[in-house]
Structures are given as C-alpha cells and as structure tokens.
Design a protein around this motif. Sequence first.
Motif, PDB file in Angstrom:
ATOM      1  N   ILE A 190       0.827  -1.213   0.000  1.00 49.44           N
ATOM      2  CA  ILE A 190       0.000   0.000   0.000  1.00 49.44           C
ATOM      3  C   ILE A 190       0.859   1.260   0.000  1.00 49.44           C
ATOM      4  CG2 ILE A 190      -1.632   1.358   1.378  1.00 49.44           C
ATOM      5  CD1 ILE A 190      -2.734  -1.360   2.402  1.00 49.44           C
ATOM      6  N   THR A 191       1.958   1.244   0.739  1.00 49.16           N
ATOM      7  CA  THR A 191       2.782   2.451   0.893  1.00 49.16           C
ATOM      8  C   THR A 191       3.897   2.508  -0.162  1.00 49.16           C
ATOM      9  OG1 THR A 191       4.103   1.290   2.575  1.00 49.16           O
ATOM     10  CG2 THR A 191       2.278   2.670   3.342  1.00 49.16           C
ATOM     11  N   VAL A 192       4.900   1.671  -0.014  1.00 45.43           N
ATOM     12  CA  VAL A 192       6.058   1.706  -0.917  1.00 45.43           C
ATOM     13  C   VAL A 192       5.671   1.375  -2.351  1.00 45.43           C
ATOM     14  CG1 VAL A 192       8.352   0.767  -1.373  1.00 45.43           C
ATOM     15  CG2 VAL A 192       7.599   1.130   0.988  1.00 45.43           C
ATOM     16  N   LEU A 193       4.786   0.370  -2.517  1.00 47.53           N
ATOM     17  CA  LEU A 193       4.417  -0.072  -3.863  1.00 47.53           C
ATOM     18  C   LEU A 193       3.019   0.394  -4.262  1.00 47.53           C
ATOM     19  CD1 LEU A 193       5.825  -3.724  -3.820  1.00 47.53           C
ATOM     20  CD2 LEU A 193       6.918  -1.653  -4.694  1.00 47.53           C
ATOM     21  N   GLY A 194       2.542   1.447  -3.629  1.00 55.14           N
ATOM     22  CA  GLY A 194       1.218   1.972  -3.938  1.00 55.14           C
ATOM     23  C   GLY A 194       1.168   2.643  -5.303  1.00 55.14           C
ATOM     24  N   LYS A 195      -0.035   2.723  -5.860  1.00 55.08           N
ATOM     25  CA  LYS A 195      -0.239   3.346  -7.166  1.00 55.08           C
ATOM     26  C   LYS A 195       0.281   4.777  -7.155  1.00 55.08           C
ATOM     27  CE  LYS A 195      -3.834   4.355 -10.583  1.00 55.08           C
ATOM     28  NZ  LYS A 195      -5.284   4.254 -10.911  1.00 55.08           N
ATOM     29  N   GLY A 196       1.067   5.107  -8.174  1.00 56.48           N
ATOM     30  CA  GLY A 196       1.615   6.454  -8.301  1.00 56.48           C
ATOM     31  C   GLY A 196       3.012   6.609  -7.750  1.00 56.48           C
ATOM     32  N   ASN A 197       3.462   5.640  -6.953  1.00 59.22           N
ATOM     33  CA  ASN A 197       4.826   5.706  -6.427  1.00 59.22           C
ATOM     34  C   ASN A 197       5.830   5.300  -7.501  1.00 59.22           C
ATOM     35  OD1 ASN A 197       3.796   6.423  -3.980  1.00 59.22           O
ATOM     36  ND2 ASN A 197       4.127   4.451  -2.989  1.00 59.22           N
ATOM     37  N   ALA A 198       7.056   5.782  -7.353  1.00 61.57           N
ATOM     38  CA  ALA A 198       8.109   5.421  -8.300  1.00 61.57           C
ATOM     39  C   ALA A 198       8.374   3.917  -8.239  1.00 61.57           C
ATOM     40  CB  ALA A 198       9.383   6.187  -7.985  1.00 61.57           C
ATOM     41  N   SER A 199       8.448   3.291  -9.391  1.00 56.89           N
ATOM     42  CA  SER A 199       8.673   1.846  -9.441  1.00 56.89           C
ATOM     43  C   SER A 199      10.126   1.501  -9.116  1.00 56.89           C
ATOM     44  CB  SER A 199       8.361   1.309 -10.835  1.00 56.89           C
ATOM     45  OG  SER A 199       8.778  -0.043 -10.960  1.00 56.89           O
ATOM     46  N   ILE A 315       4.326   3.316 -10.556  1.00 62.43           N
ATOM     47  CA  ILE A 315       3.533   2.094 -10.445  1.00 62.43           C
ATOM     48  C   ILE A 315       2.061   2.365 -10.746  1.00 62.43           C
ATOM     49  CG2 ILE A 315       2.741   0.298  -8.856  1.00 62.43           C
ATOM     50  CD1 ILE A 315       5.365   0.781  -7.261  1.00 62.43           C
ATOM     51  N   VAL A 316       1.504   1.557 -11.628  1.00 64.95           N
ATOM     52  CA  VAL A 316       0.055   1.520 -11.823  1.00 64.95           C
ATOM     53  C   VAL A 316      -0.517   0.401 -10.964  1.00 64.95           C
ATOM     54  CG1 VAL A 316      -1.836   1.144 -13.445  1.00 64.95           C
ATOM     55  CG2 VAL A 316       0.213   2.409 -14.171  1.00 64.95           C
ATOM     56  N   SER A 317       0.115  -0.782 -11.030  1.00 67.53           N
ATOM     57  CA  SER A 317      -0.299  -1.912 -10.195  1.00 67.53           C
ATOM     58  C   SER A 317       0.904  -2.795  -9.911  1.00 67.53           C
ATOM     59  CB  SER A 317      -1.378  -2.741 -10.893  1.00 67.53           C
ATOM     60  OG  SER A 317      -1.688  -3.887 -10.123  1.00 67.53           O
ATOM     61  N   SER A 318       1.149  -3.055  -8.622  1.00 66.94           N
ATOM     62  CA  SER A 318       2.261  -3.927  -8.236  1.00 66.94           C
ATOM     63  C   SER A 318       1.835  -5.396  -8.252  1.00 66.94           C
ATOM     64  CB  SER A 318       2.768  -3.560  -6.841  1.00 66.94           C
ATOM     65  OG  SER A 318       1.726  -3.721  -5.886  1.00 66.94           O
ATOM     66  N   ASP A 319       0.572  -5.644  -8.528  1.00 68.60           N
ATOM     67  CA  ASP A 319       0.060  -7.012  -8.666  1.00 68.60           C
ATOM     68  C   ASP A 319      -1.055  -6.970  -9.701  1.00 68.60           C
ATOM     69  OD1 ASP A 319      -0.417  -9.684  -8.357  1.00 68.60           O
ATOM     70  OD2 ASP A 319      -1.267  -9.552  -6.341  1.00 68.60           O
ATOM     71  N   ALA A 320      -0.661  -6.784 -10.949  1.00 63.85           N
ATOM     72  CA  ALA A 320      -1.607  -6.556 -12.039  1.00 63.85           C
ATOM     73  C   ALA A 320      -2.316  -7.853 -12.447  1.00 63.85           C
ATOM     74  CB  ALA A 320      -0.867  -5.971 -13.241  1.00 63.85           C
ATOM     75  N   PRO A 321      -3.473  -7.739 -13.107  1.00 62.01           N
ATOM     76  CA  PRO A 321      -4.179  -8.942 -13.572  1.00 62.01           C
ATOM     77  C   PRO A 321      -3.318  -9.751 -14.533  1.00 62.01           C
ATOM     78  CG  PRO A 321      -5.588  -6.998 -13.723  1.00 62.01           C
ATOM     79  CD  PRO A 321      -4.214  -6.503 -13.416  1.00 62.01           C
ATOM     80  N   ARG A 322      -3.570 -11.058 -14.541  1.00 65.26           N
ATOM     81  CA  ARG A 322      -2.861 -11.948 -15.468  1.00 65.26           C
ATOM     82  C   ARG A 322      -3.406 -11.768 -16.895  1.00 65.26           C
ATOM     83  NH1 ARG A 322      -1.867 -17.772 -12.416  1.00 65.26           N
ATOM     84  NH2 ARG A 322      -0.946 -16.905 -10.513  1.00 65.26           N
ATOM     85  N   PRO A 323      -2.639 -12.174 -17.892  1.00 66.50           N
ATOM     86  CA  PRO A 323      -3.133 -12.096 -19.273  1.00 66.50           C
ATOM     87  C   PRO A 323      -4.417 -12.897 -19.495  1.00 66.50           C
ATOM     88  CG  PRO A 323      -0.775 -12.452 -19.248  1.00 66.50           C
ATOM     89  CD  PRO A 323      -1.235 -12.594 -17.833  1.00 66.50           C
TER      90      PRO A 323
END
Length: 337
Positions: A190-199, A315-323
């Motif tokens: 939520i914090t380090v890997l949250g949406k909008g944070n630098a990847s 980051i948009v999503s650190s756990d994005a949907p699968r293909p």
Amino acid sequence: MRKIVIVVSAVLLMISCKPEAPKDYVTLAGTITNPNSDSLIVAQRTILKTIKVSEDGTFSDTLKVKEGNYVLFDGKEQTTVYLKNGYDLDLTVNTAEFDETITYTGNGAEENNYIAAVALLQASVLSDDSLFKLEKPNFDEKIEALNSKFKNILAEAKIADTAFVAGQEKQIDGLTKYIASTYEEKQYLITVLGKGNASPKFTDYENFKGGTTSLDDLKGKYVYVDVWATWCGPCKREIPYLKEVEKAYHGKNIEFVSISIDQAKDHEAWKTMVAEEELGGIQLFADNDWKSNFVQEYQIKGIPRFLLIDPDGNIVSSDAPRPSSEDLIALFDELKI
C-alpha cells in the motif's frame, strides 16, 4: 473338584477382566450428504488410502497412520483431519456447506471438532481485508485478541491429549505471527508499492535479442512486466494468453517485458524456451534470480507475478491482472492504452 472349579473360574475371570490392547489402526466412518465423488482420499504428501463411498453417502474403513494432520479430500472439497492409531472417528458433512457442517463423534472427536472450528475461523480472519487496513496499534490489539480467541476455543474443547494441546498452542502462535507478517507485506504494497509511487528499477538485464535492457530505457510507454521462470507451470499456462494480448496491443503505447528469474545454471534452458516457444515482447534474464533487487523490492514471493508501470516510471499496479484475466483488458481500456 470344587477347588478346581473355583480355580478355573478365577482364571476365566482374570482373562475376562484383562483390558483389550489398544488398536494399532484408525477406524474412519461416516455419512456424506451430496457427495462429490464415489470415494474419499486420505493423504499426507502422498495418497495414503482411498475409501469407497456408497451411493447413500456412507463409508467405513481402517488405516494405520503416523500421528499427525492429514488431508481428507472428497473430489472437490477438502479438510484437515488429525489421525492417531486407536481413534474411532465418525464424521458427517453436507458438501453444500462443507466447512460449516463437518462434525465428528467417537474417539478423537474433540481434537477434530476443534480443528474444524479453528479452520473456519482462520479462513474468516484471512479473508477479512479490513483487518489489514487497520492502523498498526489497532492491528496489534486485534491480533492479540485473536490469539486469545483461538486459545480459548482450544481450552473450551477440553482435550485430554496434552501433547496435542501443546502442539496446537504453538500453531496458534505461528498463525498470529503469519498474520502479522502478512500485514507488514500488505502495508508495504500500500505504501512503498502503492499506485503512483516510483517503481523499483531493473538495470542492464540481459536481453534475449542481444545487449542489455533497463527499465529507464522504456520510459515514455506503459510497461507490463511478467516475472516468470521456465520451471513454473502456472507461468507457462499464461504464455498463450500473453501472446494474444501482445498481438492485440502491438504498436500501441505499451511494452511487454518478460523477466526470467531462472537460476544461472538454467540460462540455456531459458534461451531454448524463448526460441522454441517463439516468445514475443522483450525477453530478459534477471541478474540474480530470486535475489534480484527488482524482485526483492517488489516483494515477489510467488510466480507468475505481473506488474504495470506507467510512462513516467511510476507504479500503476504492483500485482496486475494476469493475461488470462478479462480484468487486464478492462485496466488497459481504463488507461486508454
């Protein structure tokens, strides 16, 4: 003559009063309403016994075991059962509400009814997302209360087997520690890997087509990252779907990057699979398999794992949907890719 009769009677009385030797096997019987299969499987690492289930849902069998937890599988549903030679267990369950209805009677029932009750509560706790959104002091208070609740259930079960009770107390402490570590991981997401944070970045990963590639080389486009390995079955099952998505979005403002975290010894296996499977996109080989900084910083502990990074490297999503998930295309549409 009378003395002989008395002696014989005494001997017979002693024999009849002699306690029976404990059984060196488990008797497992019961009734299943709405059975999913014509058999039950008892397993621990490997299948120990297959028990026939009659058309009316009844079953009965015996088996020798090493004391401990086993999986009881009915074809679709499964539960943990604690078995010990000498047990004489009878269970009833309705598969329409499997976990909620499983009940045991007989020798060993107390232990197994406790396990069933705890499993139900545990599933409820782990599926409660609100728990992991609490502030740290509130979360710690909740965890302490949960630990006490689990131990109260154990005490109220009035189980005579002290070794079993001691083992369960350790498991309860282990469970609450696991929940606490899950909280830390989710907070990191939520914090380090949250949406909008630098990847987090990868730098100079070997590119199958030659040279090296870094995340910064791809700025200006969305980057969909597939973290995988040649030995990973679920990863390979996503390949056909990934190819379809790559084809559908060819020439659009997105790069598809597959990062292999195979060990160095499997480098050639990676190159062979990429070639033979005609894998598209940008195929990269991580610098240090699971120990790669990129993998560590993204807290990747299981694969496949998919990530989505925006054109600015955020980051948009650190756990994005699968293909294989329709949610992926919905996400791409939302971003107007």
